[in-house]
Design an enzyme around this catalytic site. Structure first.
Site, PDB file in Angstrom:
ATOM      1  N   ASP A  13       0.811  -1.225   0.000  1.00 47.52           N
ATOM      2  CA  ASP A  13       0.000   0.000   0.000  1.00 47.52           C
ATOM      3  C   ASP A  13       0.842   1.271   0.000  1.00 47.52           C
ATOM      4  O   ASP A  13       0.455   2.293   0.571  1.00 47.52           O
ATOM      5  CB  ASP A  13      -0.961   0.026   1.210  1.00 47.52           C
ATOM      6  CG  ASP A  13      -1.897  -1.167   1.204  1.00 47.52           C
ATOM      7  OD1 ASP A  13      -2.260  -1.618   0.098  1.00 47.52           O
ATOM      8  OD2 ASP A  13      -2.258  -1.639   2.295  1.00 47.52           O
ATOM      9  N   LYS A  16       1.930   2.043  -5.171  1.00 46.42           N
ATOM     10  CA  LYS A  16       2.443   1.433  -6.414  1.00 46.42           C
ATOM     11  C   LYS A  16       1.502   1.682  -7.580  1.00 46.42           C
ATOM     12  O   LYS A  16       1.939   1.940  -8.701  1.00 46.42           O
ATOM     13  CB  LYS A  16       2.622  -0.090  -6.226  1.00 46.42           C
ATOM     14  CG  LYS A  16       3.625  -0.459  -5.147  1.00 46.42           C
ATOM     15  CD  LYS A  16       3.650  -1.941  -4.916  1.00 46.42           C
ATOM     16  CE  LYS A  16       2.384  -2.481  -4.323  1.00 46.42           C
ATOM     17  NZ  LYS A  16       2.116  -2.051  -2.945  1.00 46.42           N
ATOM     18  N   GLY A  40      -4.591  -4.088  -3.808  1.00 44.65           N
ATOM     19  CA  GLY A  40      -5.591  -3.054  -4.060  1.00 44.65           C
ATOM     20  C   GLY A  40      -4.820  -1.812  -4.445  1.00 44.65           C
ATOM     21  O   GLY A  40      -4.141  -1.231  -3.609  1.00 44.65           O
ATOM     22  N   HIS A  41      -4.846  -1.457  -5.707  1.00 36.04           N
ATOM     23  CA  HIS A  41      -4.030  -0.349  -6.214  1.00 36.04           C
ATOM     24  C   HIS A  41      -4.942   0.815  -6.611  1.00 36.04           C
ATOM     25  O   HIS A  41      -5.774   0.681  -7.509  1.00 36.04           O
ATOM     26  CB  HIS A  41      -3.184  -0.808  -7.409  1.00 36.04           C
ATOM     27  CG  HIS A  41      -2.133  -1.809  -7.015  1.00 36.04           C
ATOM     28  ND1 HIS A  41      -1.238  -2.338  -7.901  1.00 36.04           N
ATOM     29  CD2 HIS A  41      -1.822  -2.358  -5.815  1.00 36.04           C
ATOM     30  CE1 HIS A  41      -0.426  -3.172  -7.264  1.00 36.04           C
ATOM     31  NE2 HIS A  41      -0.779  -3.204  -5.995  1.00 36.04           N
ATOM     32  N   GLN A 222       1.971  -5.989  -3.384  1.00 27.85           N
ATOM     33  CA  GLN A 222       2.476  -6.161  -2.019  1.00 27.85           C
ATOM     34  C   GLN A 222       3.772  -5.347  -1.809  1.00 27.85           C
ATOM     35  O   GLN A 222       3.954  -4.341  -2.466  1.00 27.85           O
ATOM     36  CB  GLN A 222       2.684  -7.656  -1.686  1.00 27.85           C
ATOM     37  CG  GLN A 222       1.378  -8.434  -1.539  1.00 27.85           C
ATOM     38  CD  GLN A 222       0.759  -8.846  -2.857  1.00 27.85           C
ATOM     39  OE1 GLN A 222       1.416  -9.423  -3.709  1.00 27.85           O
ATOM     40  NE2 GLN A 222      -0.501  -8.548  -3.049  1.00 27.85           N
TER      41      GLN A 222
HETATM   42  P1  GDP Z   1      -0.712   0.392  -3.549  1.00 27.60           P
HETATM   43  O1  GDP Z   1      -1.328  -0.867  -3.080  1.00 27.60           O
HETATM   44  O2  GDP Z   1       0.755   0.408  -3.318  1.00 27.60           O
HETATM   45  O3  GDP Z   1      -1.077   0.738  -4.966  1.00 27.60           O
HETATM   46  O4  GDP Z   1      -1.308   1.552  -2.629  1.00 27.60           O
HETATM   47  P2  GDP Z   1      -2.863   1.737  -2.215  1.00 27.60           P
HETATM   48  O5  GDP Z   1      -3.600   2.274  -3.371  1.00 27.60           O
HETATM   49  O6  GDP Z   1      -3.374   0.512  -1.555  1.00 27.60           O
HETATM   50  O7  GDP Z   1      -2.704   2.819  -1.054  1.00 27.60           O
HETATM   51  C1  GDP Z   1      -2.143   4.051  -1.286  1.00 27.60           C
HETATM   52  C2  GDP Z   1      -3.165   5.121  -0.881  1.00 27.60           C
HETATM   53  O8  GDP Z   1      -2.541   6.374  -0.819  1.00 27.60           O
HETATM   54  C3  GDP Z   1      -4.272   5.280  -1.888  1.00 27.60           C
HETATM   55  O9  GDP Z   1      -5.452   5.640  -1.205  1.00 27.60           O
HETATM   56  C4  GDP Z   1      -3.798   6.421  -2.782  1.00 27.60           C
HETATM   57  O10 GDP Z   1      -4.840   7.125  -3.398  1.00 27.60           O
HETATM   58  C5  GDP Z   1      -3.121   7.285  -1.759  1.00 27.60           C
HETATM   59  N1  GDP Z   1      -2.004   8.098  -2.221  1.00 27.60           N
HETATM   60  C6  GDP Z   1      -1.004   7.754  -3.080  1.00 27.60           C
HETATM   61  N2  GDP Z   1      -0.087   8.733  -3.138  1.00 27.60           N
HETATM   62  C7  GDP Z   1      -0.515   9.700  -2.296  1.00 27.60           C
HETATM   63  C8  GDP Z   1       0.036  10.937  -1.876  1.00 27.60           C
HETATM   64  O11 GDP Z   1       1.121  11.366  -2.275  1.00 27.60           O
HETATM   65  N3  GDP Z   1      -0.681  11.659  -0.960  1.00 27.60           N
HETATM   66  C9  GDP Z   1      -1.866  11.228  -0.466  1.00 27.60           C
HETATM   67  N4  GDP Z   1      -2.495  11.992   0.427  1.00 27.60           N
HETATM   68  N5  GDP Z   1      -2.411  10.053  -0.827  1.00 27.60           N
HETATM   69  C10 GDP Z   1      -1.721   9.297  -1.716  1.00 27.60           C
HETATM   70  P1  IMO Z   2      -0.888  -4.097  -2.328  1.00 27.71           P
HETATM   71  O1  IMO Z   2      -0.441  -4.598  -3.677  1.00 27.71           O
HETATM   72  C1  IMO Z   2      -0.937  -4.612   1.977  1.00 27.71           C
HETATM   73  C2  IMO Z   2      -0.936  -8.712   3.458  1.00 27.71           C
HETATM   74  C3  IMO Z   2      -2.171  -9.153   4.214  1.00 27.71           C
HETATM   75  C4  IMO Z   2      -1.559 -10.140   5.182  1.00 27.71           C
HETATM   76  C5  IMO Z   2      -0.496 -10.816   4.330  1.00 27.71           C
HETATM   77  C6  IMO Z   2      -0.921 -12.116   3.697  1.00 27.71           C
HETATM   78  O2  IMO Z   2      -2.182  -3.376  -2.359  1.00 27.71           O
HETATM   79  O3  IMO Z   2       0.208  -3.342  -1.653  1.00 27.71           O
HETATM   80  P2  IMO Z   2      -2.495 -12.716   1.651  1.00 27.71           P
HETATM   81  O4  IMO Z   2      -3.951 -12.458   1.419  1.00 27.71           O
HETATM   82  O5  IMO Z   2      -1.612 -12.165   0.583  1.00 27.71           O
HETATM   83  O6  IMO Z   2      -2.193 -14.169   1.913  1.00 27.71           O
HETATM   84  O7  IMO Z   2      -2.162 -11.947   3.026  1.00 27.71           O
HETATM   85  O8  IMO Z   2      -0.153  -9.887   3.312  1.00 27.71           O
HETATM   86  N1  IMO Z   2      -1.172  -8.180   2.106  1.00 27.71           N
HETATM   87  C7  IMO Z   2      -1.123  -6.882   1.809  1.00 27.71           C
HETATM   88  N2  IMO Z   2      -0.946  -5.809   2.598  1.00 27.71           N
HETATM   89  N3  IMO Z   2      -1.056  -4.457   0.643  1.00 27.71           N
HETATM   90  C8  IMO Z   2      -1.203  -5.534  -0.169  1.00 27.71           C
HETATM   91  O9  IMO Z   2      -1.200  -5.439  -1.512  1.00 27.71           O
HETATM   92  C9  IMO Z   2      -1.286  -6.812   0.410  1.00 27.71           C
HETATM   93  N4  IMO Z   2      -1.453  -8.055  -0.075  1.00 27.71           N
HETATM   94  C10 IMO Z   2      -1.369  -8.873   0.960  1.00 27.71           C
HETATM   95  O10 IMO Z   2      -2.782  -8.068   4.874  1.00 27.71           O
HETATM   96  O11 IMO Z   2      -0.900  -9.454   6.206  1.00 27.71           O
HETATM   97 MG    MG Z   3      -2.870  -1.517  -1.821  1.00 28.38          MG
END
Ligand code: GDP
Ligand code: IMO
Ligand code: MG
Length: 426
Positions: A13, A16, A40-41, A222
Site C-alpha cells: 500500500d 504502487k 488493491g491499487h 504487495q
Molecule cells: P498500492 O497498493 O501500493 O497501490 O497503494 P494503495 O492504493 O493501496 O494505497 C495508497 C493510498 O494512498 C491510496 O489511497 C492512494 O490514493 C493514496 N495516495 C497515493 N499517493 C498519495 C500521496 O502522495 N498523498 C496522499 N495523500 N495520498 C496518496
Molecule cells: P498491495 O499490492 C498490503 C498482506 C495481508 C496479510 C499478508 C498475507 O495493495 O500493496 P495474503 O492475502 O496475501 O495471503 O495476506 O499480506 N497483504 C497486503 N498488505 N497491501 C497488499 O497489496 C497486500 N497483499 C497482501 O494483509 O498481512
Molecule cells: Mg494496496
C-alpha cells in the site's frame, strides 16, 4: 528496450498503483507478474478514483499492452467483475493479455484461506482471505490449475477432479463445507469462455516487445517486507514482490531488468499481523491514519501506522535491487512538529542495522530514531522540489542519506498530477 520495475519497499500500500499509472504515460507495456486480488491499487485522475485488484494499472491507456503474467494467481470470477466494473465506467478501449501459465484461484482456495486463519486463532496471518496462499501452495504442490487448463474443457475437467479430491479431504479435516465438482466446473467453464480471447503466452509477447525496443513497466504488488522469501515470515504473502522475482514471474531474461523503483511512504503502514518495530499509537498515529486515509483498499481494515523505518527500507533496497526511491504521501506529514526516522534497531543492548531472520529477535528490536523538525505548510500543490518547505526538503535528503538511494519521485496527493518527477527513469 527499457524496463522499470515498481516495487513496494515496505509492507504494501505504498502507492504502487499511483506510480504505475503515472509512469504508464511513458510506457508501452505494463506487466503484473505476481500476487493476485490481494492487491488493491488506487489510481486517481481527472476526478475519477479507481481501485484495481488484479488488472494492471496501465488499463486506462488504450495504447498500453497490459499483461497478467505467469507468476500471478488469477481469480477469474473476480477478475471479470473487475473488468466489467471498468467497462461500466467507460474503460472499454483497452488491451489485456493473460498468461496461459498463471494459476487459477478457485472457491476452495478462499474457503481454505479462511479456514486456516480460523484454525490458527491468535496466530493468524491476517490474510485478505482471497485464497492467495492456498492457490500458491497448490502450485508448489503440483495440484494447481493453470489458465491453459481452465480454457481447455477436457484438461479442466480432469485437473479439477484431481484437485477437488484432495481439497475436499483437507476441507473435511478442517470441519469446513466441501465443494461439488459440477457446480465449480459449470460456473468456471463460463468464465473460461469469457477470458479465452485474452489468453496467450505472455513470455513470447514480452520477447517481441523487448525486440521492438518497447518501454516495459513491471507493476509489483504487495511489498518486500511481505515477500515469501525475504519478508517477516510467516507474516507474509505467498509470492515474492522483489525485483529479482520479475524475470521468473514474467518469463523474461534477468538481464532485461534495468531500473528498480522502490515505492515508499513518507512513514510506514502495515495491514495484517506481524512485527512492525516503528509502529505507533495515540494522537500522531490517528493524525496520520486520518490524513492518509489509511484503511485497506481491499478489506477496509484500519492500517497500522508508524514512523519511517530506514533499516527495513535498506534491507528492501538490498534484497530487491532498488536503485531509486519514490517518496509517497509526503503531504500527510504536514502539521507535525517533529518527525522521526528510524536509522537502526537496538536488540539486547546491541545495535542492529538489518532485519533479523528470527521473528523472536525482530520482535525484540527497538527503533533508534533521529528527530527532524516538521513543516506546517500544505504542500499538496507543490510542483517542484524547490517549492517544498526547507524541512520537507531536508526530510527527503535524510532518507537519501540513510538509504544511499536517490529519490526520483515524490508525491504530494493521490492525484496523478500531484506527482513530481526528479529523474528520468525510462
Ligand atoms: P498500492 O497498493 O501500493 O497501490 O497503494 P494503495 O492504493 O493501496 O494505497 C495508497 C493510498 O494512498 C491510496 O489511497 C492512494 O490514493 C493514496 N495516495 C497515493 N499517493 C498519495 C500521496 O502522495 N498523498 C496522499 N495523500 N495520498 C496518496
Ligand atoms: P498491495 O499490492 C498490503 C498482506 C495481508 C496479510 C499478508 C498475507 O495493495 O500493496 P495474503 O492475502 O496475501 O495471503 O495476506 O499480506 N497483504 C497486503 N498488505 N497491501 C497488499 O497489496 C497486500 N497483499 C497482501 O494483509 O498481512
Ligand atoms: Mg494496496
Amino acid at each position: 528496450m527499457s524496463t522499470l520495475v515498481v516495487v513496494g519497499s515496505q509492507w504494501g500500500d505504498e502507492g504502487k498503483g499511483k506510480i504505475t499509472d503515472y509512469m504508464a504515460q511513458e510506457a508501452d507495456v505494463v506487466v503484473r507478474s505476481q500476487g493476485g486480488n490481494n492487491a488493491g491499487h488506487t489510481i486517481t485522475f481527472g476526478g475519477n478514483k479507481f481501485a484495481l485488484r488484479s488488472i494492471p494499472s496501465g488499463i486506462f491507456n488504450p495504447k498500453i499492452k497490459n499483461v497478467m503474467a505467469n507468476g500471478m494467481v488469477i481469480d477469474p470470477k473476480q477478475m471479470l467483475e473487475e473488468l466489467h466494473g471498468l467497462e461500466a465506467r467507460g474503460i472499454k478501449d483497452y488491451q489485456l493479455f493473460i498468461s496461459n501459465r498463471a494459476h487459477v484461484v478457485l472457491p476452495y482456495h478462499q474457503q481454505l484461506d479462511g479456514a486456516m486463519e480460523k484454525f490458527k486463532g491468535d496466530k493468524k496471518i491476517g490474510t485478505t482471505k482471497r485464497g492467495i496462499g492456498p492457490c500458491y501452495a497448490d502450485k508448489a504442490n503440483r495440484i494447481g490449475i493453470r489458465i491453459a487448463d481452465l480454457i481447455d474443457p477436457i484438461a479442466f475437467k480432469q485437473a479439477l477432479k484431481d484437485a477437488l479430491t484432495i481439497k475436499n479431504m483437507e476441507l473435511q479435516m478442517l470441519g469446513e463445507k466441501t465443494f461439488e465438482f459440477e457446480q465449480i466446473y459449470d460456473e468456471y467453464s463460463k468464465y473460461a469462455l469469457e477470458i479465452n480471447p485474452f489468453v496467450c503466452d505472455t513470455s513470447l509477447l514480452l520477447e517481441e516487445e523487448i525486440e521492438k525496443g518497447s518501454k516495459i513497466l513491471f507493476e509489483g504488488a504487495q511489498g518486500v517486507m511481505l515477500c515469501l522469501d525475504h519478508g517477516t515470515y510467516p507474516y507474509v504473502t505467498s509470492s515474492s514482490p522483489t525485483g529479482a522475482s520479475v524475470p521468473l514471474n514474467a518469463g523474461i531474461a534477468p538481464k532485461y531488468i534495468q531500473n528498480v523503483l522502490g515505492i515508499c511512504k513518507a512513514y510506514t503502514t502495515r495491514v495484517g499481523e506481524g512485527p512492525f518495530p516503528t509502529e505507533i499509537d495515540g494522537d500522531i498515529a490517528t493524525y496520520i491514519r486520518e490524513r492518509g486515509h489509511e484503511y485497506g483498499t481491499v478489506t477496509k481494515r484500519p492500517r497500522r501506522v508508524g514512523y519511517l523505518d530506514c533499516v527495513s527500507l535498506n534491507y528492501a533496497r538490498r534484497v530487491s535491487g532498488i536503485n531509486y526511491l519514490a517518496i509517497m504521501l509526503l503531504d500527510v506529514l504536514s502539521g507535525l512538529d517533529t518527525l522521526k526516522i528510524c536509522y537502526a534497531y537496538e536488540m539486547d543492548g546491541k545495535i542492529i542495522n538489518t532485519v533479523p531472520a528470527s521473528l523472536l529477535e525482530y520482535e525484540k528490536c527497538k527503533p533508534l530514531y533521529i528527530e527532524l523538525p516538521g513543516w506546517q505548510e500544505d504542500i499538496s500543490k507543490v510542483t517542484s522540489f524547490e517549492e517544498l518547505p526547507i524541512n520537507a526538503q531536508n526530510y527527503i535528503k535524510k532518507i537519501e542519506e540513510l538509504t544511499k538511494t536517490e529519490v526520483a519521485i515524490f508525491s504530494v496527493g493521490p492525484d496523478r498530477l500531484q506527482t513530481i518527477k526528479l529523474k528520468e527513469l525510462f
